[in-house]
Design a protein around this motif. Structure first.
Motif, PDB file in Angstrom:
ATOM      1  N   LEU A  51       7.306 -33.634   1.199  1.00  7.53           N
ATOM      2  CA  LEU A  51       6.013 -33.664   0.513  1.00  7.53           C
ATOM      3  C   LEU A  51       6.142 -33.140  -0.913  1.00  7.53           C
ATOM      4  CD1 LEU A  51       3.566 -32.528   3.329  1.00  7.53           C
ATOM      5  CD2 LEU A  51       3.913 -34.808   2.427  1.00  7.53           C
ATOM      6  N   MET A  54       7.157 -35.889  -3.128  1.00  6.06           N
ATOM      7  CA  MET A  54       6.068 -36.814  -3.414  1.00  6.06           C
ATOM      8  C   MET A  54       4.962 -36.155  -4.225  1.00  6.06           C
ATOM      9  SD  MET A  54       6.765 -39.753  -1.926  1.00  6.06           S
ATOM     10  CE  MET A  54       5.214 -40.623  -1.741  1.00  6.06           C
ATOM     11  N   GLY A  55       5.030 -34.846  -4.379  1.00 11.11           N
ATOM     12  CA  GLY A  55       3.947 -34.133  -5.057  1.00 11.11           C
ATOM     13  C   GLY A  55       2.683 -34.107  -4.233  1.00 11.11           C
ATOM     14  N   LEU A  56       2.832 -34.032  -2.929  1.00 14.12           N
ATOM     15  CA  LEU A  56       1.665 -34.102  -2.050  1.00 14.12           C
ATOM     16  C   LEU A  56       1.445 -32.816  -1.261  1.00 14.12           C
ATOM     17  CD1 LEU A  56       1.958 -37.685  -0.514  1.00 14.12           C
ATOM     18  CD2 LEU A  56       0.345 -36.893  -2.213  1.00 14.12           C
ATOM     19  N   LEU A  57       1.968 -31.724  -1.763  1.00  9.83           N
ATOM     20  CA  LEU A  57       1.789 -30.462  -1.047  1.00  9.83           C
ATOM     21  C   LEU A  57       0.338 -30.012  -1.110  1.00  9.83           C
ATOM     22  CD1 LEU A  57       4.994 -28.625  -2.203  1.00  9.83           C
ATOM     23  CD2 LEU A  57       4.415 -29.213   0.137  1.00  9.83           C
ATOM     24  N   GLU A  59      -2.987 -27.776  -1.827  1.00  9.85           N
ATOM     25  CA  GLU A  59      -3.304 -27.120  -3.092  1.00  9.85           C
ATOM     26  C   GLU A  59      -2.884 -25.653  -3.141  1.00  9.85           C
ATOM     27  OE1 GLU A  59      -7.420 -27.822  -3.898  1.00  9.85           O
ATOM     28  OE2 GLU A  59      -7.024 -29.941  -4.273  1.00  9.85           O
ATOM     29  N   CYS A  83       0.602 -40.482  -9.635  1.00 11.30           N
ATOM     30  CA  CYS A  83      -0.040 -41.605  -8.948  1.00 11.30           C
ATOM     31  C   CYS A  83       0.660 -42.925  -9.304  1.00 11.30           C
ATOM     32  CB  CYS A  83      -1.520 -41.699  -9.314  1.00 11.30           C
ATOM     33  SG  CYS A  83      -2.532 -40.530  -8.402  1.00 11.30           S
ATOM     34  N   ARG A  86       4.068 -42.566  -7.138  1.00 10.61           N
ATOM     35  CA  ARG A  86       3.886 -42.625  -5.685  1.00 10.61           C
ATOM     36  C   ARG A  86       3.508 -44.039  -5.248  1.00 10.61           C
ATOM     37  NH1 ARG A  86       1.346 -37.176  -5.760  1.00 10.61           N
ATOM     38  NH2 ARG A  86      -0.646 -38.091  -6.341  1.00 10.61           N
ATOM     39  N   GLY A  87       4.151 -44.507  -4.199  1.00 10.78           N
ATOM     40  CA  GLY A  87       3.828 -45.827  -3.675  1.00 10.78           C
ATOM     41  C   GLY A  87       4.487 -46.923  -4.467  1.00 10.78           C
ATOM     42  N   MET A  92       6.631 -43.455   1.123  1.00  7.85           N
ATOM     43  CA  MET A  92       6.825 -42.575   2.271  1.00  7.85           C
ATOM     44  C   MET A  92       6.237 -43.193   3.535  1.00  7.85           C
ATOM     45  SD  MET A  92       6.162 -38.546   2.302  1.00  7.85           S
ATOM     46  CE  MET A  92       6.453 -37.541   3.738  1.00  7.85           C
ATOM     47  N   PHE A  94       5.092 -42.098   7.442  1.00  5.30           N
ATOM     48  CA  PHE A  94       4.763 -40.875   8.162  1.00  5.30           C
ATOM     49  C   PHE A  94       5.076 -40.986   9.644  1.00  5.30           C
ATOM     50  CE2 PHE A  94       2.389 -40.755   4.301  1.00  5.30           C
ATOM     51  CZ  PHE A  94       2.482 -39.437   3.918  1.00  5.30           C
TER      52      PHE A  94
END
Lengths: 331, 168
Positions: A51, A54-57, A59, A83, A86-87, A92, A94
């Motif tokens: 994560l 992906m920078g999705l940790l 907050e 953004c 990503r994608g 990713m 899951f």
């Protein structure tokens, strides 16, 4: 230069009990077209590391270190820039295909989304590309399925759809976080084979996260074994399977049930549980469960030692660990 | 959200009476009073259900495919909570009709010559024993309207939720 270069990556989550260091000083790199497997038991920081890439940790977390992707440090990027990546360049898959698709949109709609978003395709183009993608991931009747809602699909089909979404913009790196854990064994094999084929044919790099050593051994070039948030052993898959060094890696292997072992015998386990990430020991995180642990392990973090070319292990007792048989260590 | 907590502290009808008392009786004012005091109900419901959707895996998957917060809100969160909001809206619509009837009954709502079921009930009161139907008809009208709106809410939920709908 490698496509992805992770240097001293640490993730600190703030919890109600204090900061938890979910990932500690992680280093690895990934070349174009290479596959890397990240192994470890639950709670060792595998998913957190993914994560973080992906920078999705969440907050309430802090990421330090450096993630160089194609020459740019991802940690310095704004959310809007991420953004775009990503994608598009990093994708990713899951663990839970059952819940990873939005129940209110059709499958086709969800595959078309990234195509419209990142590649500015028109509706018609996106639809034909969607049909091509569905065919590519082995869905037998794309035309019928494209207008179905996720609940009308089986688990395996949904994971194929997830793969199609991840694949849609031909990313440079595909991160698969336990992609087969929620599927039954026969489907697991098909899905892994599909990921393998697609990665090879599209020339993508793959980061495969799993706790299943069988899955990792068959599908990766390199392995990173994680424990307590840090890497304990890294190297080429063949090398590591040839000679296990770190006591934890040995424990993981010993814990795999083997066919042909006498019935009624006990399965091997690593004694104890994963350390509490909030109060990690100052030395080696594996100390409390390690059969070789001594005082130095408790107080000094072990350095990563290059045992053979590109095969690193972080342990104070490498020689001893190499000379003892796995069966002796954990029995 | 703090404001909504404040308004939850008072019964809605009491607040509506207070507001119409300040603003003066009348159709528009009673609409305003009832409307304003229903906002927090929606705010709370929307926030609560949206927060629970934000934690779902498919939102994470949507973020992983590069969507921003704004897009996710409208494309993923809203469609998932829309049915809840619509159902709540029809139920509140029914409650609002009851509230308007109550305000008009008290003389704070719609003023003559505009007709109102609540005021009709009020005026029929004095004739209750001479002509009971004068009170029963508006009463039945209110009951049917409220019941009908509740049915509409249920029907809409069945249509909007893909998990409940069947291909017919």
């Amino acid at each position: 230069m490698s496509l992805l270069n992770v240097k001293d990556l640490s993730v600190i989550l703030s919890t109600s009990e204090g900061p938890a260091r979910a990932v500690r000083n992680l280093n690895f790199h990934l070349n174009r077209g290479e596959t890397l497997g990240i192994v470890g038991e639950s709670g060792c920081g595998k998913s957190m590391a993914a994560l973080a890439l992906m920078g999705l940790l969440p907050e309430q977390s802090e990421t330090v270190g450096e993630i160089k992707f194609d020459g740019q440090n991802l940690l310095e990027k704004s959310d809007a820039d991420m953004c775009q990546i990503r994608g598009n360049r990093l994708a990713m898959i899951f663990q839970e295909p059952m819940t990873s698709l939005n129940p209110v949109h059709t499958v086709g709609h969800q595959i078309m989304e990234p195509l419209r978003l990142h590649r500015n395709m028109s509706d018609n183009d996106a639809r034909s590309e969607t049909l091509r993608l569905l065919d590519r991931v082995g869905i037998p009747n794309p035309k019928e399925l494209v207008d179905n809602y996720p609940h009308q699909l089986s688990g395996g089909q949904r994971q194929r759809v997830m793969i199609a979404i991840a694949l849609s913009c031909q990313p440079d790196i595909l991160i698969a976080d336990e992609p087969t854990t929620a599927l039954d064994v026969t489907i697991q094999d098909q899905i892994l084979e599909l990921i393998q084929t697609l990665v090879r044919e599209e020339g993508m790099s793959l980061i495969l996260i799993s706790h299943d050593l069988g899955v990792i051994s068959e599908n990766t070039d390199n392995i990173l074994v994680m424990y307590g948030g840090s890497a304990v052993e890294t190297g080429q898959t063949a090398q590591i399977f040839d000679e296990l060094i770190h006591p934890y890696t040995q424990g993981l292997f010993a814990a795999m049930p083997k066919l042909g072992r006498a019935r009624g015998g006990r399965l091997v386990t690593i004694p104890g549980t994963v350390p509490d990430l909030i109060s990690l020991p100052s030395g080696c995180t594996f100390t409390d469960r390690c059969p070789l642990a001594t005082d130095i392990c408790r107080n000094t973090p072990p350095p990563a030692v290059e045992v053979k070319a590109n095969h690193f292990a972080a342990c104070h007792h490498i020689d001893e660990a190499r000379n003892r048989k796995t069966e002796e260590l954990f029995s | 959200m703090r404001f909504s907590d404040f308004s939850f502290a008072f019964p809605a009808i009491l607040s509506a009476i207070m507001l119409t008392a300040i603003l003066g009786p009348g159709g528009v004012n009673s609409i305003l009073a009832i409307g304003l005091y229903n906002i927090p109900v929606f705010a709370r419901l929307t926030r609560g259900s949206a927060n629970s959707i934000w934690t779902r895996e498919f939102v994470m998957a949507a973020r992983a495919s590069g969507k921003g917060r704004f897009r996710i809100t409208f494309e993923h969160i809203l469609p998932n909570i829309l049915s809840i909001i619509i159902v709540q809206a029809t139920i509140l619509f029914a409650i609002a009709i009851l509230a308007e009837a109550a305000l008009s009954y008290l003389g704070l709502g719609t003023q003559p010559p505009e007709p109102s079921w609540g005021r009709m009930l009020n005026e029929a009161q004095t004739l209750m024993f001479l002509d009971p139907m004068q009170a029963i008809y508006p009463g039945i009208a209110i009951a049917i309207a409220v019941f009908g709106l509740n049915l509409l809410g249920d029907g809409l939920r069945d249509v909007l939720d893909p998990r409940l709908s069947r291909k017919r």
